[in-house]
Design a protein around this motif. Structure first.
Motif, short mmCIF file in Angstrom:
data_model
loop_
_atom_site.label_atom_id
_atom_site.label_comp_id
_atom_site.label_asym_id
_atom_site.label_seq_id
_atom_site.Cartn_x
_atom_site.Cartn_y
_atom_site.Cartn_z
N LEU A 159 -11.33 -3.28 -6.19
CA LEU A 159 -10.55 -4.07 -7.15
C LEU A 159 -10.92 -3.71 -8.58
CD1 LEU A 159 -8.51 -6.38 -7.62
CD2 LEU A 159 -10.42 -7.99 -7.42
N GLU A 160 -12.21 -3.55 -8.87
CA GLU A 160 -12.67 -3.17 -10.20
C GLU A 160 -12.10 -1.82 -10.63
OE1 GLU A 160 -16.94 -3.10 -10.17
OE2 GLU A 160 -17.11 -5.29 -10.08
N GLU A 161 -12.05 -0.88 -9.71
CA GLU A 161 -11.62 0.48 -10.04
C GLU A 161 -10.10 0.64 -10.07
OE1 GLU A 161 -13.35 3.21 -11.11
OE2 GLU A 161 -14.90 1.69 -11.27
N THR A 162 -9.40 -0.06 -9.20
CA THR A 162 -7.96 0.19 -9.06
C THR A 162 -7.08 -0.95 -9.56
OG1 THR A 162 -7.82 -0.76 -6.84
CG2 THR A 162 -8.39 1.60 -7.01
N GLY A 163 -7.67 -2.12 -9.73
CA GLY A 163 -6.87 -3.28 -10.16
C GLY A 163 -6.18 -3.98 -9.00
N MET A 164 -6.48 -3.54 -7.78
CA MET A 164 -5.92 -4.20 -6.60
C MET A 164 -6.92 -4.10 -5.45
SD MET A 164 -2.97 -1.40 -5.59
CE MET A 164 -2.51 -1.00 -7.26
N THR A 165 -6.76 -4.97 -4.47
CA THR A 165 -7.65 -4.93 -3.31
C THR A 165 -7.24 -3.76 -2.42
OG1 THR A 165 -6.25 -6.32 -1.92
CG2 THR A 165 -7.85 -7.46 -3.37
N PRO A 166 -8.10 -3.36 -1.48
CA PRO A 166 -7.72 -2.29 -0.57
C PRO A 166 -6.46 -2.61 0.23
CG PRO A 166 -10.08 -2.71 -0.42
CD PRO A 166 -9.51 -3.77 -1.30
N ILE A 167 -6.31 -3.86 0.64
CA ILE A 167 -5.11 -4.24 1.40
C ILE A 167 -3.87 -4.16 0.52
CG2 ILE A 167 -3.97 -6.18 2.59
CD1 ILE A 167 -6.78 -6.91 3.68
N GLU A 168 -3.97 -4.64 -0.71
CA GLU A 168 -2.84 -4.53 -1.64
C GLU A 168 -2.49 -3.07 -1.89
OE1 GLU A 168 -3.67 -8.56 -4.31
OE2 GLU A 168 -4.52 -6.64 -4.94
N TYR A 169 -3.51 -2.23 -2.03
CA TYR A 169 -3.29 -0.80 -2.24
C TYR A 169 -2.57 -0.19 -1.04
CZ TYR A 169 -4.18 4.12 -3.11
OH TYR A 169 -4.03 5.48 -3.31
N ARG A 170 -3.03 -0.52 0.16
CA ARG A 170 -2.40 0.00 1.37
C ARG A 170 -0.93 -0.41 1.42
NH1 ARG A 170 -5.48 -0.71 6.79
NH2 ARG A 170 -6.11 1.43 6.39
N LYS A 171 -0.65 -1.67 1.15
CA LYS A 171 0.74 -2.15 1.16
C LYS A 171 1.59 -1.40 0.14
CE LYS A 171 -0.09 -6.79 2.95
NZ LYS A 171 -0.12 -8.22 2.64
N ILE A 201 1.12 1.68 -1.15
CA ILE A 201 1.41 3.08 -0.80
C ILE A 201 2.23 3.23 0.45
CG2 ILE A 201 -0.59 3.98 -2.04
CD1 ILE A 201 -1.89 4.37 0.74
N MET A 202 2.21 2.21 1.29
CA MET A 202 3.01 2.26 2.53
C MET A 202 4.41 1.70 2.28
SD MET A 202 0.85 3.76 4.32
CE MET A 202 1.57 3.85 5.93
N GLY A 203 4.70 1.34 1.05
CA GLY A 203 6.02 0.83 0.72
C GLY A 203 6.29 -0.54 1.29
N ASP A 204 5.24 -1.35 1.36
CA ASP A 204 5.37 -2.72 1.88
C ASP A 204 5.95 -2.76 3.29
OD1 ASP A 204 6.21 -4.03 -1.37
OD2 ASP A 204 4.27 -3.83 -0.44
N SER A 205 5.78 -1.69 4.04
CA SER A 205 6.33 -1.63 5.39
C SER A 205 5.37 -2.17 6.45
CB SER A 205 6.74 -0.20 5.75
OG SER A 205 5.59 0.63 5.74
N MET A 206 4.24 -2.65 6.01
CA MET A 206 3.24 -3.11 6.99
C MET A 206 3.47 -4.53 7.40
SD MET A 206 -0.18 -1.29 5.73
CE MET A 206 -0.99 -1.68 7.26
#
Length: 141
Positions: free
Chosen positions: A122-134, A136-141
């Motif tokens: 979160l500190e490095e990207t501004g989002m949690t890993p789960i938010e990041y995954r969603k 990049i996956m185009g919210d298809s999860m």
């Protein structure tokens, strides 16, 4: 009119007296960079217990020289550099392995605690890993 000869200190601060030292540091920095790239290529930064001292021993430079390299040449501490490297790797792993759990990705990059991994990500990207995954996956999860 006769020119006044510059003092040793004025020459020193003008940088000419420091030129040999600068060249020596540049050579040492280049050697450190090459050794560090090899260390990174071997993914040793994923060792959760690695310290600046361990890395210096591993690549054959002094701890002081390595600390100087990180602070002066790279402009960040070893810990900050390592965290950024791990999080960039985690981003790649999340993108390449959508089925892999977030905790196992954290372990893969050397962050053993799930909440610590989440906080650092979160500190490095501004989002949690789960938010990041969603994202990049185009919210298809």
């Amino acid at each position: 009119m006769r020119k006044k000869k510059k003092s040793f200190f004025s020459r020193l601060f003008a940088g000419k007296a420091l030129e040999p030292a600068r060249k020596t540091l540049q050579i040492a920095d280049a050697r450190t960079e090459i050794c560090l790239e090899k260390w990174v290529g071997e993914r040793k930064y994923t060792n959760p217990d690695s310290t600046l001292e361990d890395v210096a021993d591993d690549i054959g430079v002094s701890t002081l020289q390595l600390a100087y390299y990180f602070k002066i040449v790279l402009g960040q501490s070893f810990q900050t550099w390592r965290k950024k490297k791990r999080i960039r790797d985690a981003q790649v792993l999340i993108a390449q392995n959508p089925e892999k759990s977030i905790a196992s990705i954290g372990y893969s990059v050397g962050i053993m605690d799930k909440s610590n991994f989440r906080r650092q990500f979160l500190e490095e990207t501004g989002m949690t890993p789960i938010e990041y995954r969603k994202k990049i996956m185009g919210d298809s999860m």
